[in-house]
Design an enzyme around this catalytic site. Structure first.
Site, mmCIF file in Angstrom:
data_model
loop_
_atom_site.group_PDB
_atom_site.id
_atom_site.type_symbol
_atom_site.label_atom_id
_atom_site.label_comp_id
_atom_site.label_asym_id
_atom_site.label_seq_id
_atom_site.Cartn_x
_atom_site.Cartn_y
_atom_site.Cartn_z
ATOM 1 N N ASP A 130 41.708 38.121 33.329
ATOM 2 C CA ASP A 130 42.032 38.502 34.711
ATOM 3 C C ASP A 130 43.358 39.258 34.829
ATOM 4 O OD1 ASP A 130 39.784 37.009 35.239
ATOM 5 O OD2 ASP A 130 40.899 35.242 35.881
ATOM 6 N N ILE A 185 29.824 38.513 29.974
ATOM 7 C CA ILE A 185 29.932 39.473 28.846
ATOM 8 C C ILE A 185 31.344 40.071 28.825
ATOM 9 C CG2 ILE A 185 27.456 40.063 28.783
ATOM 10 C CD1 ILE A 185 28.340 42.875 29.780
#
Ligand code: F6P
Length: 360
Positions: free
Chosen positions: A138, A284
């Site tokens: 992130d 993924i």
């Protein structure tokens, strides 16, 4: 000296490069013994601890995930167990202290995100020497320029957006790609720019459906009968709220986001009649072989974490202050999120080349 290493929170590409960097530096430079703690803090609670040799870290650099395993639902200060079918939470930090002592561990390297760092900080304040290494796809940790894992995630997302282009163009569709990132728009912003998206929706800039539709029609007017829209999972409409996929109430971060892509897709189709499809990239983005950037950053973080321990500089987290690796106090590193600045150079450049953020 005997040190332990654990990986906590969600996995990400580059964790094995860190583990390798730690073991090689510890053994080759300081003749330390390294113990691998398995499955994050769960391994410290349940004594899943085994020696980690140079032989065991050989060849792991290109592998995704973590050879030590991880857990993002284990907080020793609020430990979850089932008693007679009922969820019970208890503080098992004394068990962690006992296992650390029993294994002769003198310092622990904790690799994780914000939640994991907050737990490490607590133990450090209780007298267990801790050193943190920041990770997350992130890229939202406050105290470092970049976290490893992010680069690989944006490579994966960019490849996906490239592939989505062909169907968008052939079928004259609006194609939406929902990416991860929690409440920060870094993955959407970077992969959106790199993948040539026309509209990028991020949590830091709430969007307006009229503005999205205006951009799609603008493109149509210019003879472009398709649009690519990259949506961060934490994006929200002006005056609206995030879309929550599920609540995982045993973790340090209970909310799992997901579903905003479908909501935006439905609304575009309803407002324009243009055929719209949604692809959610999901995990993924956390998988696969780490990029060279993540391998190098992971290696540098691992080596520096061991240096800190050798210098007895505990209670710190390694951090990238480009181009240097520095150390910041753990308690300054936790609890604050690094978000995209709406007037940053990235956003300005994107707007200059005509990318819409759905806000005007
Ligand atoms: O923090 C990394 C991350 O992949 C986020 O981008 C995402 O929201 C979340 O973790 C997903 O968590 P889980 O693997 O528990 O579904």
């Amino acid at each position: 000296m005997k040190i332990g290493i654990l990986t906590g929170g969600g996995d990400c590409p580059g964790l094995n490069a860190v583990i390798r960097g730690v073991v090689k530096t510890a053994v080759l430079q300081y003749k330390m013994d390294v113990l691998g703690i398995h499955d994050g803090f769960y391994g410290l609670v349940n004594n899943k601890i085994k020696e980690l040799t140079i032989g065991e870290v050989s060849g792991i650099m290109p592998r995704g995930g973590t050879i030590l395993g991880t857990s993002n639902i284990c907080n020793p200060f609020r430990y979850f167990s089932l008693v007679n079918g009922q969820k019970v939470y208890s503080d098992v930090s004394d068990q962690v202290m006992k296992n650390i002592k029993a294994n002769g561990i003198e310092a622990v390297i904790v690799v994780g995100g914000d939640g994991t760092m907050a737990i490490a900080d607590k133990f450090n304040k209780m007298g267990v020497p801790m050193v943190g290494i920041p990770k997350t796809i992130d890229n939202d940790l406050y105290a470092t320029d970049v976290t490893f894992g992010f680069d690989t995630a944006i490579v994966t997302a960019t490849e996906a957006i490239d592939k989505i282009h062909t169907t968008a163009e052939s079928h004259h569709r609006a194609m939406i790609v929902e990416v991860m990132g929690r409440n920060a728009g870094w993955i959407a912003l970077h992969s959106g720019i790199a993948g040539g998206a026309h509209i990028i929706l991020i949590p830091e800039i709430p969007f307006d459906y009229d503005a999205i539709v205006k951009k799609i029609y603008e493109r149509k007017g210019a003879g472009k009968h398709f649009s690519i829209i990259v949506v961060a999972e934490g994006a929200k409409a002006k005056g609206g709220d995030v879309v929550v996929k599920k609540i995982v109430d045993d973790g340090t971060e209970p909310i799992r986001l997901g579903g905003i892509g479908n909501r935006v897709g439905d609304e575009i189709e309803r407002m324009t009649g243009i055929e719209t499809r949604v692809t959610t990239l999901g995990h993924i983005q956390r998988g696969g072989s780490p990029s060279p950037f993540d391998r190098i950053l992971g290696t540098r973080f691992g080596a520096e974490a061991v240096n800190l321990i050798a210098n007895k500089d505990f209670g710190k987290m390694v951090s990238l202050k480009t181009p240097d690796i520095v150390a910041v106090p753990l308690d300054e590193a936790v609890g604050k999120q690094r978000k995209v600045e709406p007037d940053s150079g990235y956003i300005k450049a994107a707007r200059l080349i005509g990318i819409s953020f759905g806000d005007r």
